[in-house]
Structures are given as C-alpha cells and as structure tokens.
Design a protein around this motif. Sequence first.
Motif, PDB file in Angstrom:
ATOM      1  N   UNK A 169       0.827  -1.204   0.000  1.00 34.62           N
ATOM      2  CA  UNK A 169       0.000   0.000   0.000  1.00 34.62           C
ATOM      3  C   UNK A 169       0.863   1.256   0.000  1.00 34.62           C
ATOM      4  N   UNK A 170       1.864   1.282   0.880  1.00 34.82           N
ATOM      5  CA  UNK A 170       2.797   2.402   0.878  1.00 34.82           C
ATOM      6  C   UNK A 170       3.586   2.458  -0.426  1.00 34.82           C
ATOM      7  N   UNK A 171       3.824   1.271  -1.024  1.00 42.97           N
ATOM      8  CA  UNK A 171       4.546   1.226  -2.288  1.00 42.97           C
ATOM      9  C   UNK A 171       3.804   1.948  -3.399  1.00 42.97           C
ATOM     10  N   UNK A 172       2.467   1.993  -3.304  1.00 45.10           N
ATOM     11  CA  UNK A 172       1.699   2.726  -4.305  1.00 45.10           C
ATOM     12  C   UNK A 172       2.077   4.189  -4.330  1.00 45.10           C
ATOM     13  N   UNK A 173       2.341   4.748  -3.152  1.00 46.29           N
ATOM     14  CA  UNK A 173       2.741   6.148  -3.086  1.00 46.29           C
ATOM     15  C   UNK A 173       4.115   6.354  -3.724  1.00 46.29           C
ATOM     16  N   UNK A 174       5.035   5.420  -3.472  1.00 40.07           N
ATOM     17  CA  UNK A 174       6.365   5.568  -4.054  1.00 40.07           C
ATOM     18  C   UNK A 174       6.332   5.351  -5.567  1.00 40.07           C
ATOM     19  N   UNK A 175       5.423   4.487  -6.045  1.00 44.70           N
ATOM     20  CA  UNK A 175       5.259   4.332  -7.489  1.00 44.70           C
ATOM     21  C   UNK A 175       4.738   5.630  -8.099  1.00 44.70           C
ATOM     22  N   UNK A 176       3.888   6.332  -7.341  1.00 47.70           N
ATOM     23  CA  UNK A 176       3.412   7.634  -7.801  1.00 47.70           C
ATOM     24  C   UNK A 176       4.559   8.607  -7.997  1.00 47.70           C
ATOM     25  N   UNK A 177       5.637   8.409  -7.227  1.00 46.56           N
ATOM     26  CA  UNK A 177       6.817   9.252  -7.369  1.00 46.56           C
ATOM     27  C   UNK A 177       7.680   8.767  -8.532  1.00 46.56           C
ATOM     28  N   UNK A 178       7.891   7.444  -8.598  1.00 42.53           N
ATOM     29  CA  UNK A 178       8.755   6.874  -9.635  1.00 42.53           C
ATOM     30  C   UNK A 178       8.195   7.126 -11.031  1.00 42.53           C
ATOM     31  N   UNK A 179       6.897   6.890 -11.202  1.00 50.56           N
ATOM     32  CA  UNK A 179       6.281   7.040 -12.518  1.00 50.56           C
ATOM     33  C   UNK A 179       5.565   8.372 -12.676  1.00 50.56           C
ATOM     34  N   UNK A 180       4.800   8.751 -11.649  1.00 51.13           N
ATOM     35  CA  UNK A 180       3.976   9.945 -11.760  1.00 51.13           C
ATOM     36  C   UNK A 180       4.752  11.238 -11.805  1.00 51.13           C
ATOM     37  N   UNK A 181       5.700  11.411 -10.880  1.00 55.03           N
ATOM     38  CA  UNK A 181       6.422  12.682 -10.812  1.00 55.03           C
ATOM     39  C   UNK A 181       7.250  12.951 -12.066  1.00 55.03           C
ATOM     40  N   UNK A 182       8.070  11.992 -12.556  1.00 58.65           N
ATOM     41  CA  UNK A 182       8.783  12.269 -13.808  1.00 58.65           C
ATOM     42  C   UNK A 182       7.840  12.526 -14.984  1.00 58.65           C
ATOM     43  N   UNK A 196      19.304  23.084 -13.636  1.00 57.07           N
ATOM     44  CA  UNK A 196      17.997  22.916 -13.010  1.00 57.07           C
ATOM     45  C   UNK A 196      17.319  21.627 -13.422  1.00 57.07           C
ATOM     46  N   UNK A 197      18.049  20.728 -14.096  1.00 48.02           N
ATOM     47  CA  UNK A 197      17.483  19.475 -14.569  1.00 48.02           C
ATOM     48  C   UNK A 197      17.372  18.467 -13.427  1.00 48.02           C
ATOM     49  N   UNK A 198      16.150  18.228 -12.984  1.00 52.31           N
ATOM     50  CA  UNK A 198      15.912  17.359 -11.833  1.00 52.31           C
ATOM     51  C   UNK A 198      15.625  15.908 -12.193  1.00 52.31           C
ATOM     52  N   UNK A 199      15.334  15.655 -13.467  1.00 51.74           N
ATOM     53  CA  UNK A 199      14.726  14.386 -13.844  1.00 51.74           C
ATOM     54  C   UNK A 199      15.471  13.165 -13.328  1.00 51.74           C
ATOM     55  N   UNK A 200      16.763  13.053 -13.564  1.00 53.86           N
ATOM     56  CA  UNK A 200      17.505  11.864 -13.184  1.00 53.86           C
ATOM     57  C   UNK A 200      17.577  11.701 -11.662  1.00 53.86           C
ATOM     58  N   UNK A 201      17.670  12.814 -10.958  1.00 54.56           N
ATOM     59  CA  UNK A 201      17.737  12.753  -9.496  1.00 54.56           C
ATOM     60  C   UNK A 201      16.399  12.303  -8.914  1.00 54.56           C
ATOM     61  N   UNK A 202      15.309  12.789  -9.522  1.00 57.19           N
ATOM     62  CA  UNK A 202      13.985  12.354  -9.082  1.00 57.19           C
ATOM     63  C   UNK A 202      13.752  10.880  -9.404  1.00 57.19           C
ATOM     64  N   UNK A 203      14.245  10.444 -10.556  1.00 55.65           N
ATOM     65  CA  UNK A 203      14.142   9.033 -10.900  1.00 55.65           C
ATOM     66  C   UNK A 203      14.885   8.188  -9.872  1.00 55.65           C
ATOM     67  N   UNK A 204      16.104   8.613  -9.542  1.00 52.42           N
ATOM     68  CA  UNK A 204      16.910   7.856  -8.577  1.00 52.42           C
ATOM     69  C   UNK A 204      16.216   7.798  -7.219  1.00 52.42           C
ATOM     70  N   UNK A 205      15.718   8.949  -6.749  1.00 49.88           N
ATOM     71  CA  UNK A 205      15.036   9.014  -5.458  1.00 49.88           C
ATOM     72  C   UNK A 205      13.759   8.174  -5.495  1.00 49.88           C
ATOM     73  N   UNK A 206      13.010   8.299  -6.578  1.00 46.23           N
ATOM     74  CA  UNK A 206      11.754   7.585  -6.690  1.00 46.23           C
ATOM     75  C   UNK A 206      11.925   6.080  -6.804  1.00 46.23           C
ATOM     76  N   UNK A 207      12.896   5.636  -7.618  1.00 45.53           N
ATOM     77  CA  UNK A 207      13.137   4.199  -7.717  1.00 45.53           C
ATOM     78  C   UNK A 207      13.630   3.641  -6.386  1.00 45.53           C
ATOM     79  N   UNK A 208      14.426   4.434  -5.674  1.00 46.00           N
ATOM     80  CA  UNK A 208      14.840   4.024  -4.343  1.00 46.00           C
ATOM     81  C   UNK A 208      13.640   3.861  -3.428  1.00 46.00           C
TER      82      UNK A 208
END
Length: 378
Positions: free
Chosen positions: A131-144, A232-244
């Motif tokens: 259930x908590x993983x759903x939120x992190x998936x929202x970051x991994x897929x949704x935020x980028x 200001x390119x955040x994409x790769x850092x957000x991917x790394x944080x989100x996949x983590x």
Amino acid sequence: MKKVLILSFGMFALGFDAYIVAGIIPGISETYHKDVSQVGLAVSIFTLFYALSAPVFASLFAGKSVKKILLYSMLVFTIANIITAIAPTFTILLVSRAIAGAAAGLFSPLAISAASELVSIEKKGRAIGLTLGGMSIGIVLGVPLGLYVFDMLSWQASIWLLVLIGVVAMFGILVYLPSIETPTPPALFERLKMFLDKKVTVTVCITFFASISSLGLYTYLSPLIKEFTGTGNLMMYLWAWGFGGLFGSLIIGYLIDYFKKPKTLVTIILLILTLSITCIPLMINLPLLRYLPFFVWGAMGWASQAPQQHILMSYQPNNGSSAVALNSSLNYLGSSVGATLGGGVLAFGFGAISLIYFAVISMVFSILLQFYSVKSLN
C-alpha cells in the motif's frame, strides 16, 4: 492481495500529488510571481492539513464504511486538484492545497489500516508495504511524467493529469473494493491513553524528526541540485530518489515478515538514511555515483514507514487505525515543518547546502530517540 492493489493505486495518486509540487515550483513561482521559499508554502500547507486531519478523521469516521469514506475522500481530493489547476490567485491555490491535504489525510491512514484487514496475519507486513509502495510508485512514474508534461506544456497540465488519475482511482474503489467497516472507535479515555503512551510517543517522534529531514529536504530538491551542479534538470535525481522509494517500500514488508524485528530494521534504516544525505554534497559531481545517495535516500526514507506502522500496531493492537493515523500525521507534520524551515533557510540567504546540515541534525535527533526506544522500551 489483489484488493490491496486498489488501495495502492489510490496511494499512487497521493504520492503523485504530494511530490509533484517540488518539481513544478519554478512554474508556479513564475505564474504567481512568488519566490521559491513562498511557493514552498504550497507543500507546507498540504502536508500540514494532512497531518492535522489524519488523527481527527480516524476517530470521527471509525465504525463507518471504509469503501464510502475512501471514495468520498478521493472525490474531495480530486476536486481540490481541479481548483489548483484553475486557481486565479496564489491564495486560492494555497486553499486548494489545504483541502487536498485534508482529503489525503483521511484517505492514507485508512487505506493502510484497511490493507492490513484484507489479508491474513502473516501477510500484514507485505500488505502495508504494498500500500505504501503505491505512493512511491506515484513518485517513480507519476512525478517524472508530471515533470515531462510540465516541460512540454505547463504545470497546470501536470495537475490535470493528476485529476485524471484521481478519477480512475475513484472508479477502482467504487467497482472493486469490498465493503468493510473501520473498527469501532475506542472511548475518549482510551484514545487519550494511547496518545500519552510513552512507547507510542517516542515512536511517532522518531518518525517526525526523520520526516523533517527526508521529506523537508526533498521539497527544495530543485534549488539544491541547481546550487550543486549549476543545472535545473531534476529528472535523473527524481528518478533515482523515486526508484529508491519504490525499492524500499516493496522490499521492507518481506523483511518485516521474515526477520520479525522491526525495531532493528528501523535502526539500520535511520543510520543508512543519515549517511546517504551526508554523502550528497560529496558524491553529486562524481560520474555515475552522483545518483547513488538519492537512490539510497529514497529507499531508506520510504522503508522506514512500514516497520514504524508495524511497531505501533503491536503497541496498540485494539486501536491500530488511530495509531497508524497518528504516525501518518507526524510523518506529514514533519514534512510541513521541514518544508517551512527549509523555506526560511533559503529566504535568509544561507544557501541550499545549509539544508543538508539541518537535515543531518534532525536525523541525529531521530537516531537518538531510536536508540532510547531499543534500549528502554522493549
């Protein structure tokens, strides 16, 4: 576990909403002519109202239909995001973020509690983690994805994408979630007794200080990366944080069920989380390794929640819903405090590097409380 996936998708929407704002801060800043520290209020107010609403709603709606409460809360959440997308002024945007936060505060702890009720005892850890993983998936897929839409179109288009996700989540809840009821609320004295329980208080304070560090720092990831790298390119850092975060959320449930020592897991997680944040300025300009601290940071930050929920449920087996709500409340209150303090740091011109120092100090408090819990509160 299929029914748990429905709750996980609802958490996906919450994860998208809670973390996309950090990425689109530049766009909001330009639209309303506000500086970064002011726009950070959009994060602070969301998380503040999440924190305040969670324990109130957990008691207010106890004994009611879980399906109806989750459906209505997702409806309010979606309407609030529609208002965010069309807000003519910054003040209205902040009000809409407050409403969205309150609705998320109702949905999240109830979804976690319901997930544990939908499975057998030996699978509770996995259900909470999923259930908590759903939120992190929202970051991994949704935020980028949201940032891509922001780059291609506008920040408002990113919010409209979130609205669509909310509508899909409502449909899933309406059609597939079974009808179950939340536990009957305990007497007022019993609720107050839980909040004054030293074990519960120390546990949620550990969550609070870790959240100030982890989620508060995440809010200002954009100026942090820009100061360290000049881009200001955040994409790769957000991917790394989100996949983590995804990795940590999904694996922690199995570790809880296998080792059955959640306090030991929390101690290890907090130590590694502190180390990862400390390594950001040391590794951010190293080829390939620059993303490793962000991956570990995301993994440990997200992995910390499930064992904390597990510990609280063991302390309060007859009041698990309220205990989970309290922990969720302190988690997001910490995020709100962290975002507010971070905005103050930037507003006074200390520089984004100071955010790292404040994050480490907050983690030290969390670790000291955890050592006390392990030693004295068994």
